[in-house]
Design an enzyme around this catalytic site. Structure first.
Site, PDB file in Angstrom:
ATOM      1  N   ARG A   4       0.839  -1.198   0.000  1.00 37.11           N
ATOM      2  CA  ARG A   4       0.000   0.000   0.000  1.00 37.11           C
ATOM      3  C   ARG A   4       0.877   1.252   0.000  1.00 37.11           C
ATOM      4  O   ARG A   4       1.995   1.250   0.511  1.00 37.11           O
ATOM      5  CB  ARG A   4      -0.907   0.008   1.226  1.00 37.11           C
ATOM      6  CG  ARG A   4      -1.985  -1.070   1.183  1.00 37.11           C
ATOM      7  CD  ARG A   4      -2.898  -0.968   2.383  1.00 37.11           C
ATOM      8  NE  ARG A   4      -3.950  -1.989   2.343  1.00 37.11           N
ATOM      9  CZ  ARG A   4      -4.869  -2.136   3.287  1.00 37.11           C
ATOM     10  NH1 ARG A   4      -4.872  -1.333   4.349  1.00 37.11           N
ATOM     11  NH2 ARG A   4      -5.781  -3.070   3.182  1.00 37.11           N
ATOM     12  N   ARG A  58       4.014   8.000  -6.420  1.00 41.38           N
ATOM     13  CA  ARG A  58       3.465   6.837  -7.093  1.00 41.38           C
ATOM     14  C   ARG A  58       4.578   5.976  -7.696  1.00 41.38           C
ATOM     15  O   ARG A  58       4.504   4.751  -7.709  1.00 41.38           O
ATOM     16  CB  ARG A  58       2.512   7.310  -8.199  1.00 41.38           C
ATOM     17  CG  ARG A  58       1.430   6.300  -8.557  1.00 41.38           C
ATOM     18  CD  ARG A  58       0.406   6.922  -9.467  1.00 41.38           C
ATOM     19  NE  ARG A  58      -0.590   5.943  -9.856  1.00 41.38           N
ATOM     20  CZ  ARG A  58      -1.276   6.025 -10.973  1.00 41.38           C
ATOM     21  NH1 ARG A  58      -1.073   7.032 -11.789  1.00 41.38           N
ATOM     22  NH2 ARG A  58      -2.180   5.122 -11.273  1.00 41.38           N
ATOM     23  N   ASP A 111     -14.816  -0.007 -12.964  1.00 39.12           N
ATOM     24  CA  ASP A 111     -15.228   1.344 -13.351  1.00 39.12           C
ATOM     25  C   ASP A 111     -16.456   1.287 -14.259  1.00 39.12           C
ATOM     26  O   ASP A 111     -17.400   2.065 -14.113  1.00 39.12           O
ATOM     27  CB  ASP A 111     -14.090   2.060 -14.095  1.00 39.12           C
ATOM     28  CG  ASP A 111     -12.780   2.037 -13.337  1.00 39.12           C
ATOM     29  OD1 ASP A 111     -12.304   3.091 -12.922  1.00 39.12           O
ATOM     30  OD2 ASP A 111     -12.232   0.936 -13.182  1.00 39.12           O
ATOM     31  N   ARG A 129     -19.566   0.316 -12.317  1.00 40.77           N
ATOM     32  CA  ARG A 129     -20.072   1.468 -11.568  1.00 40.77           C
ATOM     33  C   ARG A 129     -20.769   2.453 -12.497  1.00 40.77           C
ATOM     34  O   ARG A 129     -21.821   3.013 -12.157  1.00 40.77           O
ATOM     35  CB  ARG A 129     -18.918   2.162 -10.843  1.00 40.77           C
ATOM     36  CG  ARG A 129     -18.362   1.396  -9.665  1.00 40.77           C
ATOM     37  CD  ARG A 129     -17.057   1.986  -9.161  1.00 40.77           C
ATOM     38  NE  ARG A 129     -16.619   1.356  -7.911  1.00 40.77           N
ATOM     39  CZ  ARG A 129     -15.377   1.371  -7.464  1.00 40.77           C
ATOM     40  NH1 ARG A 129     -14.425   1.985  -8.177  1.00 40.77           N
ATOM     41  NH2 ARG A 129     -15.061   0.788  -6.331  1.00 40.77           N
ATOM     42  N   HIS A 166      -7.379   2.639 -15.013  1.00 38.31           N
ATOM     43  CA  HIS A 166      -8.268   2.426 -13.872  1.00 38.31           C
ATOM     44  C   HIS A 166      -7.929   3.491 -12.837  1.00 38.31           C
ATOM     45  O   HIS A 166      -6.926   3.411 -12.138  1.00 38.31           O
ATOM     46  CB  HIS A 166      -8.045   1.036 -13.275  1.00 38.31           C
ATOM     47  CG  HIS A 166      -8.700   0.839 -11.938  1.00 38.31           C
ATOM     48  ND1 HIS A 166     -10.053   0.966 -11.748  1.00 38.31           N
ATOM     49  CD2 HIS A 166      -8.177   0.535 -10.725  1.00 38.31           C
ATOM     50  CE1 HIS A 166     -10.347   0.740 -10.479  1.00 38.31           C
ATOM     51  NE2 HIS A 166      -9.209   0.473  -9.827  1.00 38.31           N
TER      52      HIS A 166
END
Length: 381
Positions: free
Chosen positions: A148, A155, A215, A218, A242
């Site tokens: 995580r 990033r 995605d 949704r 994504h």
């Protein structure tokens, strides 16, 4: 224990006799000749009396060695990994499910919990170990493990740390299942799909990122909520990365073949009086909202991965918006992995659908590719 520390620790102990609570490759219900006592799967020590009961109950006609068919392995038993495992179990897609994690206590607990529900699902074997040998001969391997992002971490640094973890995971997976297909779920999923492809040296058709599958789900759900129509009857796609730079393809949204753009030419734009663009904004924001409220997302991604699994194992040739290398499409000249509609079958991705995009949609897709390439180009393998 973090995956980073745990994997390195576990890699030094793969041969340790006490490392596994199940023997690698052993099913919880191995089929043996009637008078042969079970070999070490359960915590209860077999006795001669137990063997006699079995001998009295059964007359063995032929010894049978279990051979996995459509075996699925899930790497990582966190919230997402277990949601994938449960969703696959409930669909009865495989005759063996293998779980791998470095956290031995949690792994054992999750496995026992699932095994105790064997009476209610159509899957006879659920096995697990820290040793990747338990995944041997998998048809499909789902990767949910990863590190995580830490507070303030870039990033690129996050991805670079995941590369180190993926090196060990991928080499072990391919060692024991050289003919498998991979579904990468770990985030950032598009970049890690690229990483898995590079490290595995598998054909790109066999390395699949879950990408914009969720995605898109949704997107369809939220459109259905506005129209009062079930999401299954709402046809539309979210492509690209994504995440925040994903691309809603409003030009293709339709209900029963009726394009919504024919009814509202400004749909999805700033000019739209109904502000349908808020639907995609809600798609992007929903993950953050769920994480804020419950701490993580799990069930929807788990169900979406089971849907991909079904298309592959049953060779359904259904179309899914999954992440794959799309160099050469839409003016993209770099080896980036982005979501486009793909046909999934027993060999993985068999075909890509060449969706006709508007100039604006294509420009946004190229921008999405540039966002990913800016990170990928500096990765060290």
């Amino acid at each position: 224990m973090s995956w980073a520390a745990g994997v390195l620790w576990a890699s030094q102990r793969l041969g340790a006799a006490g490392a596994h609570f199940l023997r690698p490759g052993m099913a919880p219900f191995p089929r043996q000749p009637a008078c042969t006592p079970p070999g070490g799967t359960w915590s209860v020590t077999p006795t001669s009396k137990m063997a006699t009961v079995k001998c009295e109950l059964l007359k063995n006609l032929t010894p049978e060695k279990p051979t996995p068919q459509n075996k699925v392995s899930v790497i990582g038993t966190g919230s997402v990994g277990m949601a994938c495992a449960v969703s696959i179990l409930l669909r009865g897609l495989s005759n063996e499910l293998a779980l791998v994690d470095v956290a031995e206590g949690k792994l054992k607990g999750e496995t026992m919990d699932l095994q105790h529900g064997s009476s209610f699902v159509k899957m006879p074997n659920i096995v697990s170990s820290k040793d990747y040998r338990v995944t041997a001969n998998s048809n499909l391997v789902v990767i949910t493990a990863g590190i995580r992002q830490e507070k303030g971490e870039t990033r690129l640094n996050l991805v670079q740390r995941n590369v180190a973890i993926f090196k060990l995971m991928i080499s072990n997976i391919i060692q024991y299942s050289p003919h498998c297909k991979l579904i990468v779920v770990s985030n950032p999923v598009d970049i890690l799909t690229y990483v898995a492809w590079k490290l595995s040296e598998l054909p790109k058709s066999r390395v699949i990122g879950s990408g914009c599958t969720l995605d898109t789900a949704r997107f369809r759900f939220l459109i259905g909520q506005r129209l009062g129509i079930h999401s299954e009857s709402c046809h539309g796609w979210v492509l690209g990365e994504h995440g925040d730079s994903s691309v809603p393809v409003w030009s293709g949204v339709n209900i029963a073949g009726v394009p919504l753009k024919d009814l509202n030419s400004d749909i999805g734009t700033d000019k739209d009086p109904e502000q349908w663009k808020n639907v995609h904004e809600d798609v992007v924001a929903s993950a953050y909202e769920i994480i804020r409220m419950k701490g993580y997302t799990s069930w929807a991604i788990g169900m979406s991965v089971a849907d991909l699994t079904e298309s592959i194992l049953k060779n359904l040739r259904r179309v899914h918006p999954v992440s794959t290398i799309i160099k050469g499409l839409y003016g993209i000249n770099e080896e980036v992995s982005l979501s486009v509609p793909c046909i999934l079958g027993e060999n993985g991705i068999t075909d890509l659908i060449k969706v006709k995009l508007t100039p604006e949609e294509e420009a946004r897709l190229k921008k999405s590719a540039e966002t990913l390439w800016a990170i990928q180009k500096d990765l060290k393998f």
